[in-house]
Design an enzyme around this catalytic site. Sequence first.
Site, PDB file in Angstrom:
ATOM      1  N   TYR A  84       0.811  -1.217   0.000  1.00 56.28           N
ATOM      2  CA  TYR A  84       0.000   0.000   0.000  1.00 56.28           C
ATOM      3  C   TYR A  84       0.844   1.266   0.000  1.00 56.28           C
ATOM      4  O   TYR A  84       0.312   2.361  -0.142  1.00 56.28           O
ATOM      5  CB  TYR A  84      -0.929   0.002   1.219  1.00 56.28           C
ATOM      6  CG  TYR A  84      -2.231  -0.717   0.992  1.00 56.28           C
ATOM      7  CD1 TYR A  84      -2.255  -1.953   0.339  1.00 56.28           C
ATOM      8  CD2 TYR A  84      -3.438  -0.203   1.426  1.00 56.28           C
ATOM      9  CE1 TYR A  84      -3.428  -2.639   0.148  1.00 56.28           C
ATOM     10  CE2 TYR A  84      -4.630  -0.879   1.232  1.00 56.28           C
ATOM     11  CZ  TYR A  84      -4.613  -2.094   0.587  1.00 56.28           C
ATOM     12  OH  TYR A  84      -5.789  -2.771   0.392  1.00 56.28           O
ATOM     13  N   LYS A  95       1.947 -14.054   6.580  1.00 53.14           N
ATOM     14  CA  LYS A  95       2.117 -15.134   5.607  1.00 53.14           C
ATOM     15  C   LYS A  95       3.598 -15.474   5.538  1.00 53.14           C
ATOM     16  O   LYS A  95       4.192 -15.621   4.467  1.00 53.14           O
ATOM     17  CB  LYS A  95       1.567 -14.691   4.246  1.00 53.14           C
ATOM     18  CG  LYS A  95       1.380 -15.831   3.244  1.00 53.14           C
ATOM     19  CD  LYS A  95       0.328 -16.840   3.648  1.00 53.14           C
ATOM     20  CE  LYS A  95       0.182 -17.909   2.564  1.00 53.14           C
ATOM     21  NZ  LYS A  95      -0.628 -19.044   3.030  1.00 53.14           N
ATOM     22  N   ASP A 105      -4.101 -16.967   5.960  1.00 55.06           N
ATOM     23  CA  ASP A 105      -5.254 -17.680   5.414  1.00 55.06           C
ATOM     24  C   ASP A 105      -5.963 -18.490   6.491  1.00 55.06           C
ATOM     25  O   ASP A 105      -7.187 -18.664   6.445  1.00 55.06           O
ATOM     26  CB  ASP A 105      -4.842 -18.569   4.236  1.00 55.06           C
ATOM     27  CG  ASP A 105      -3.594 -19.394   4.516  1.00 55.06           C
ATOM     28  OD1 ASP A 105      -2.579 -18.789   4.869  1.00 55.06           O
ATOM     29  OD2 ASP A 105      -3.635 -20.619   4.366  1.00 55.06           O
ATOM     30  N   ASP A 152      -6.300  -5.177   5.657  1.00 56.83           N
ATOM     31  CA  ASP A 152      -7.407  -4.639   4.867  1.00 56.83           C
ATOM     32  C   ASP A 152      -8.457  -5.720   4.650  1.00 56.83           C
ATOM     33  O   ASP A 152      -9.653  -5.533   4.894  1.00 56.83           O
ATOM     34  CB  ASP A 152      -6.870  -4.127   3.526  1.00 56.83           C
ATOM     35  CG  ASP A 152      -7.877  -3.249   2.792  1.00 56.83           C
ATOM     36  OD1 ASP A 152      -8.983  -3.016   3.321  1.00 56.83           O
ATOM     37  OD2 ASP A 152      -7.558  -2.801   1.678  1.00 56.83           O
TER      38      ASP A 152
END
Length: 473
Positions: free
Chosen positions: A160, A237, A338, A362
């Site tokens: 971002y 992750k 996830d 987000d």
Amino acid sequence: MYEKITPPSTGSKITFNNGEPIVPDNPIIPFIRGDGTGIDIWPATQKVLDAAVEVAYKGERKISWFKVYAGDEACELYGTYQYLPQDTLTAIQEYGVAIKGPLTTPIGGGIRSLNVALRQIFDLYACVRPCRYYAGTPSPHKNPEKLDVIVYRENTEDIYLGIEWRQGSEIANTLIEYLNKELIPATPEHGKKQIPLDSGIGIKPISKSGSQRLVRRAIKHALQLPKHKQMVTLVHKGNIMKYTEGAFRDWGYELATSEFRASCVTERESWILSNKEKNPDLTPQANARMIDPGFDAMTEEKKAQIVKEVETVVNAIWETHGNSKWKDKVMVNDRIADSIFQQIQTRPDEYSILATMNLNGDYLSDAAAAVVGGLGMGPGANIGDQCAVFEATHGTAPKHAGLDRVNPGSVILSGVMMLEYLGWQEAANLVKKGLGDAIANRQVTYDLARLMEPPVEPLKCSEFAEAIIKHFS
């Protein structure tokens, strides 16, 4: 100082000391009405917040509102493409705390997102999104009341940050060639990987300082919660992106076990301590085997590392954290990104504060909001060490603008966060009670009314605000 706006004649500035606000009884707070439905939801929000402050403090405290401009409304006053005028930036910087409705993302060149621009200009590094359920709110989930989490999303780094180059551009082509020919072959772990020549290129920076200041704020928040909610989960992750997302996890643990050593315990440390509590004669090797079920299949080197970890934890914190003392500490653990998406649905009551990087945060904050009733009820705050901006988390919905029908809940609850940030908890509690009671009594706007069983006659946006106020008592 200002070109087209004038501050209120009464009120005082909020100042900051070591990242914490020092709030007078009559703070001047800039507000941005917002585009589209902002024309409806801001007046409703202001009415509720003012009423709560009046009821809670009987005139001893009062907000002096200062209207500033951004988005389409700013262009009407300042001229075409003046989406974020200097007047507004000066006011937010001068007065320290602001609140805003939804803003349109400009079309064409220049600012990519007004929301992102404000976060980066004022270094509002922590995006804070509470997701809790209000009884009676329609939800697609069977037990939405079990989810009560606060997402701490890093706001200024990750993809971002917006450092990217278009496919086919000279810089993109130059970067790809340099990476393919020089850097990737020079790193053995990348093997024979190559970037396709027709790629766009983006940079994903994750810094130690940026990661740790976010986790620091998350842990400080956890320390203020009830004991059973004192948990911070590092979401990442890192199993794939080891030097960015994996580093975020490692730096979070490092901060927790150094700066907050007396107040925190990690999940693995709790396993080690708990095993020893159940069996004081347990050897480090046996303890290691219990915390890592695959221990016997590991290499001798890896086994030695795990045994060393056990010995280090016991030697370092048994006196301060052993014998169940760790149960009164802030628990710091981590989860793969996830995995956490399914766990906030299947095991929601096991989580409290989720600390995450920008992109994951987000997605995750919107997913959590959906569980408890959608973005219409989702508040948000962007907090730095010298400034804080509270905001709606939904879009502008221009087709509904001016119809007095949309749900102002997101901005109202963002106002609750602002009151809590000011230290005005009594007023914040009134708004939460009023809103919760209004929903429980099926006094809601159309978005919630149509989903209720059986459906109810919806209130107007302004009527919903009145219903909230009536439920203060």
